[in-house]
Design a protein around this motif. Structure first.
Motif, PDB file in Angstrom:
ATOM      1  N   UNK A 101       0.845  -1.198   0.000  1.00 32.01           N
ATOM      2  CA  UNK A 101       0.000   0.000   0.000  1.00 32.01           C
ATOM      3  C   UNK A 101       0.877   1.243   0.000  1.00 32.01           C
ATOM      4  N   UNK A 102       0.402   2.296  -0.646  1.00 34.38           N
ATOM      5  CA  UNK A 102       1.095   3.578  -0.631  1.00 34.38           C
ATOM      6  C   UNK A 102       0.106   4.670  -0.255  1.00 34.38           C
ATOM      7  N   UNK A 103       0.585   5.650   0.504  1.00 31.16           N
ATOM      8  CA  UNK A 103      -0.254   6.767   0.933  1.00 31.16           C
ATOM      9  C   UNK A 103       0.527   8.058   0.749  1.00 31.16           C
ATOM     10  N   UNK A 104      -0.091   9.017   0.055  1.00 37.85           N
ATOM     11  CA  UNK A 104       0.499  10.339  -0.118  1.00 37.85           C
ATOM     12  C   UNK A 104      -0.199  11.315   0.820  1.00 37.85           C
ATOM     13  N   UNK A 158      -8.715  21.748   2.854  1.00 37.43           N
ATOM     14  CA  UNK A 158      -9.101  20.341   2.964  1.00 37.43           C
ATOM     15  C   UNK A 158      -7.871  19.499   3.277  1.00 37.43           C
ATOM     16  N   UNK A 159      -8.013  18.562   4.200  1.00 35.00           N
ATOM     17  CA  UNK A 159      -6.928  17.608   4.495  1.00 35.00           C
ATOM     18  C   UNK A 159      -7.013  16.493   3.457  1.00 35.00           C
ATOM     19  N   UNK A 160      -6.168  16.564   2.444  1.00 36.02           N
ATOM     20  CA  UNK A 160      -6.300  15.668   1.297  1.00 36.02           C
ATOM     21  C   UNK A 160      -5.171  14.642   1.253  1.00 36.02           C
ATOM     22  N   UNK A 161      -5.532  13.346   1.029  1.00 37.39           N
ATOM     23  CA  UNK A 161      -4.588  12.255   0.918  1.00 37.39           C
ATOM     24  C   UNK A 161      -4.903  11.445  -0.332  1.00 37.39           C
ATOM     25  N   UNK A 162      -3.936  10.651  -0.782  1.00 37.83           N
ATOM     26  CA  UNK A 162      -4.144   9.761  -1.918  1.00 37.83           C
ATOM     27  C   UNK A 162      -3.665   8.370  -1.520  1.00 37.83           C
ATOM     28  N   UNK A 163      -4.508   7.359  -1.769  1.00 36.76           N
ATOM     29  CA  UNK A 163      -4.213   6.000  -1.334  1.00 36.76           C
ATOM     30  C   UNK A 163      -4.257   5.018  -2.498  1.00 36.76           C
ATOM     31  N   UNK A 164      -3.323   4.064  -2.465  1.00 35.10           N
ATOM     32  CA  UNK A 164      -3.368   2.873  -3.299  1.00 35.10           C
ATOM     33  C   UNK A 164      -3.144   1.686  -2.366  1.00 35.10           C
ATOM     34  N   UNK A 165      -4.011   0.684  -2.431  1.00 37.32           N
ATOM     35  CA  UNK A 165      -3.884  -0.451  -1.535  1.00 37.32           C
ATOM     36  C   UNK A 165      -4.972  -0.434  -0.482  1.00 37.32           C
ATOM     37  N   UNK A 166      -4.600  -0.666   0.778  1.00 36.46           N
ATOM     38  CA  UNK A 166      -5.589  -0.731   1.855  1.00 36.46           C
ATOM     39  C   UNK A 166      -5.095   0.001   3.086  1.00 36.46           C
ATOM     40  N   UNK A 167      -5.992   0.750   3.729  1.00 40.66           N
ATOM     41  CA  UNK A 167      -5.653   1.468   4.950  1.00 40.66           C
ATOM     42  C   UNK A 167      -6.913   1.730   5.761  1.00 40.66           C
ATOM     43  N   UNK A 168      -6.721   1.799   7.075  1.00 41.50           N
ATOM     44  CA  UNK A 168      -7.805   2.132   8.009  1.00 41.50           C
ATOM     45  C   UNK A 168      -7.509   3.517   8.565  1.00 41.50           C
ATOM     46  N   UNK A 169      -8.524   4.388   8.583  1.00 38.10           N
ATOM     47  CA  UNK A 169      -8.344   5.765   9.030  1.00 38.10           C
ATOM     48  C   UNK A 169      -9.203   6.050  10.258  1.00 38.10           C
ATOM     49  N   UNK A 170      -8.588   6.644  11.268  1.00 41.84           N
ATOM     50  CA  UNK A 170      -9.309   7.164  12.426  1.00 41.84           C
ATOM     51  C   UNK A 170      -9.099   8.672  12.402  1.00 41.84           C
ATOM     52  N   UNK A 171     -10.101   9.376  11.926  1.00 43.22           N
ATOM     53  CA  UNK A 171      -9.961  10.789  11.577  1.00 43.22           C
ATOM     54  C   UNK A 171     -10.231  11.684  12.782  1.00 43.22           C
ATOM     55  N   UNK A 178      -8.371  -0.978  -1.979  1.00 43.48           N
ATOM     56  CA  UNK A 178      -8.400  -0.693  -3.407  1.00 43.48           C
ATOM     57  C   UNK A 178      -7.068  -1.099  -4.027  1.00 43.48           C
ATOM     58  N   UNK A 179      -6.939  -2.363  -4.369  1.00 42.43           N
ATOM     59  CA  UNK A 179      -5.726  -2.867  -5.008  1.00 42.43           C
ATOM     60  C   UNK A 179      -5.931  -2.935  -6.519  1.00 42.43           C
ATOM     61  N   UNK A 180      -4.807  -2.948  -7.258  1.00 42.81           N
ATOM     62  CA  UNK A 180      -4.859  -3.031  -8.709  1.00 42.81           C
ATOM     63  C   UNK A 180      -5.634  -4.263  -9.151  1.00 42.81           C
ATOM     64  N   UNK A 181      -6.469  -4.090 -10.159  1.00 43.73           N
ATOM     65  CA  UNK A 181      -7.256  -5.167 -10.775  1.00 43.73           C
ATOM     66  C   UNK A 181      -8.254  -5.795  -9.803  1.00 43.73           C
ATOM     67  N   UNK A 182      -8.585  -5.080  -8.721  1.00 39.41           N
ATOM     68  CA  UNK A 182      -9.592  -5.547  -7.778  1.00 39.41           C
ATOM     69  C   UNK A 182     -10.613  -4.431  -7.553  1.00 39.41           C
ATOM     70  N   UNK A 183     -11.785  -4.803  -7.084  1.00 37.22           N
ATOM     71  CA  UNK A 183     -12.818  -3.806  -6.777  1.00 37.22           C
ATOM     72  C   UNK A 183     -12.377  -2.957  -5.595  1.00 37.22           C
ATOM     73  N   UNK A 196      -2.382 -14.072  -0.049  1.00 32.52           N
ATOM     74  CA  UNK A 196      -1.264 -14.729   0.640  1.00 32.52           C
ATOM     75  C   UNK A 196       0.078 -14.182   0.146  1.00 32.52           C
ATOM     76  N   UNK A 197       0.190 -13.955  -1.145  1.00 40.78           N
ATOM     77  CA  UNK A 197       1.436 -13.380  -1.691  1.00 40.78           C
ATOM     78  C   UNK A 197       1.668 -11.986  -1.123  1.00 40.78           C
ATOM     79  N   UNK A 198       0.601 -11.231  -1.037  1.00 40.78           N
ATOM     80  CA  UNK A 198       0.692  -9.861  -0.535  1.00 40.78           C
ATOM     81  C   UNK A 198       1.078  -9.833   0.939  1.00 40.78           C
ATOM     82  N   UNK A 199       0.453 -10.681   1.730  1.00 43.37           N
ATOM     83  CA  UNK A 199       0.652 -10.667   3.176  1.00 43.37           C
ATOM     84  C   UNK A 199       1.969 -11.306   3.605  1.00 43.37           C
ATOM     85  N   UNK A 200       2.365 -12.387   2.922  1.00 47.07           N
ATOM     86  CA  UNK A 200       3.517 -13.172   3.365  1.00 47.07           C
ATOM     87  C   UNK A 200       4.774 -12.910   2.553  1.00 47.07           C
ATOM     88  N   UNK A 201       4.681 -12.067   1.530  1.00 46.06           N
ATOM     89  CA  UNK A 201       5.810 -11.742   0.659  1.00 46.06           C
ATOM     90  C   UNK A 201       6.402 -13.015   0.055  1.00 46.06           C
TER      91      UNK A 201
END
Length: 375
Positions: free
Chosen positions: A191-194, A203-216, A244-249, A318-323
Motif C-alpha cells: 500500500x502507498x499513501x500520499x 481540505x486535508x487531502x490524501x491519496x491511497x493505493x492499496x488498503x488502509x484504516x483511518x481514524x480521523x 483498493x488494489x490493482x485489478x480488484x474492486x 497470501x502473496x501480498x501478506x507473506x511476501x
C-alpha cells in the motif's frame, strides 16, 4: 475480572455506554493484565468465523479455558497502539461468550493439527518501509518510527511542509502512524499513501493505493478527504477502511460516524456505520451494501477470512501478506473454493497445511516460492 470481561464484551458488540467506555479505557491504560485481556479477547473474537462450531460443544468448559488462557502472563509480540473493535448490531450478546469459547477451543484443536509439518521455517522478510519525501529523497523507516522523525528530515531538506510525501509499505509488512492533525492511519501490505507533513490547505487531502484504516480527528472547518481509484471519500471525524488494489474492486467500509463517497461522474453516496460502497472499477456505478466487520477488518489483527473463495484470489492475498510467490502447477486449481482464515502471525506451514487438509491439494516450499499441486 468478571466485570472487566463484561465491559469488553459490551465494547466488542457495540453495547457499551459512554461512562463504561471511559472506565474501560482507563482500566486498559492503567493495568497491563486488562490490556492483555482486551487484546486477546479481540483476537479471539476476530477468529470466531474461522473455526467450526459444534452444537454439542461444552460451552462452560470452553469459557473456562478462555479465562485460563487470558490470565496467563504472555508477552504481546506485536502490540497494537490503538486497537479497533469490531462492532455488530445485535442486541443479544450471549452468543459472544459462547462463540469466543468455541473459537478458543477450535483454535487449540486447529493449532494441534497444524503441528504436523510445522517444522518448515517461516520465510524471512527483508524488505523495509520507505518514505519518499516531496523532494525525491528516500527515508528508510521501521514500524517503531513516528511522524516526528520524518518532520525532522523535511526540516533539514527545507521541504514545503504542505507538499505530498509518500509512505510505501511492501509485501509482508504493516505500518501505522499518527499524522500532524491527530488522525491515525493503519496501512496494509503493498500500500502507498500520499500526505503532507502539515495540513495547511482548506481540505486535508490524501491519496491511497492499496488498503488502509483511518481514524480521523474531527475538525469541522477542515474536511478530511482520501482520493482512491477515481473516488473521493470525505469525512469530518470518523473511522473507516478503504481497500483498493490493482485489478480488484474498491471497498470503502464505514465503522463509525459518516462519510460521503463520490465518483468522477458526480454520483454520490452517504454511508452509515455497517455499510460499505463497492466500485468494481473507476468507471462503474457505486453500490451500497451491508458488510461483515469481522471479515472486512480482520486484517487489522493480522487475520484474513475467506468464505467459499477461489484459490486464485486466496493466493493473491497470501502473496501480498507473506511476501511469497505462489505457483499453481495445475490451472484447474485456481477455481477450487475454500473457507478458512490466513493468520499472518503464524508460520507459513499453518496456512498451507489447512488448505492441504481439504484433500484436494499438496504443496512444496522452495525458498520464497510455494508450489501447489493437485493430489
Amino acid at each position: 475480572m468478571n466485570d472487566v470481561e463484561q465491559l469488553i464484551i459490551d465494547k466488542l458488540t457495540g453495547q457499551i455506554g459512554e461512562e463504561d467506555d471511559l472506565r474501560l479505557e482507563e482500566l486498559i491504560a492503567q493495568h497491563q493484565e486488562v490490556e492483555q485481556l482486551w487484546q486477546q479477547m479481540q483476537q479471539v473474537y476476530a477468529m470466531r468465523k474461522a473455526v467450526s462450531f459444534d452444537q454439542s460443544f461444552n460451552m462452560e468448559h470452553a469459557w473456562e479455558a478462555l479465562q485460563q488462557k487470558v490470565n496467563m502472563v504472555q508477552p504481546v509480540h506485536e502490540p497494537v497502539t490503538d486497537t479497533v473493535a469490531f462492532p455488530i448490531r445485535n442486541n443479544n450478546t450471549h452468543w459472544l461468550r459462547y462463540s469466543i469459547a468455541a473459537a478458543v477451543a477450535g483454535i487449540i484443536l486447529v493449532s494441534l493439527f497444524f503441528l504436523i509439518g510445522s517444522n518448515r521455517s517461516k520465510i524471512t522478510v527483508s524488505k523495509g518501509i520507505l518514505i519518499k519525501l516531496a523532494n525525491g529523497n528516500v527515508v528508510h523507516t521501521s514500524t517503531q518510527d513516528s511522524l516526528a522523525r520524518w518532520m525532522g528530515e523535511v526540516r533539514k531538506a527545507k521541504i514545503d511542509p504542505s507538499a505530498l510525501n509518500t509512505v510505501m509499505v511492501p509485501a509482508g509488512k504493516r505500518y501505522n502512524f499518527q499524522m500532524s492533525d491527530g488522525s491515525k492511519v493503519w496501512m496494509n501490505s503493498i500500500s502507498t499513501l500520499q500526505f503532507p507533513i502539515l495540513f495547511t490547505e482548506p481540505t486535508r487531502n490524501l491519496e491511497l493505493k492499496g488498503e488502509a484504516y483511518f481514524k480521523v480527528a474531527h475538525q469541522a472547518t477542515q474536511p478530511f478527504t482520501v482520493q482512491v481509484n477515481g473516488l473521493t471519500v470525505t469525512a469530518l471525524g470518523t473511522e473507516f477502511n478503504i481497500k483498493s488494489y490493482d485489478k480488484e474492486a474498491t471497498y470503502i467500509s464505514l465503522v463509525t460516524g459518516s462519510v460521503s463517497v463520490q465518483n468522477a461522474k458526480g454520483e454520490r453516496i452517504i454511508l452509515l456505520p455497517g455499510e460499505w460502497v463497492v466500485a468494481e472499477n473507476r468507471n462503474s456505478p457505486l453500490r451500497k451494501e451491508l458488510y461483515d466487520e469481522t471479515a472486512a477488518l480482520g486484517w487489522m489483527q493480522g487475520v484474513y477470512f475467506f468464505t467459499n473463495e477461489k484459490l486464485q484470489q486466496i493466493a493473491v492475498v497470501a502473496e501480498r501478506w507473506l511476501d511469497i510467490d505462489i505457483e499453481l502447477k495445475d490451472p484447474s486449481l485456481a477455481g477450487i473454493h475454500f473457507t478458512g482464515a490466513l493468520d499472518r502471525n503464524k508460520p507459513l506451514s499453518h496456512f498451507f497445511s489447512m488448505l492441504a487438509s481439504s484433500g484436494d491439494i499438496r504443496y512444496e516450499v522452495r525458498g520464497s516460492k510455494v508450489f501447489v499441486y493437485r493430489k
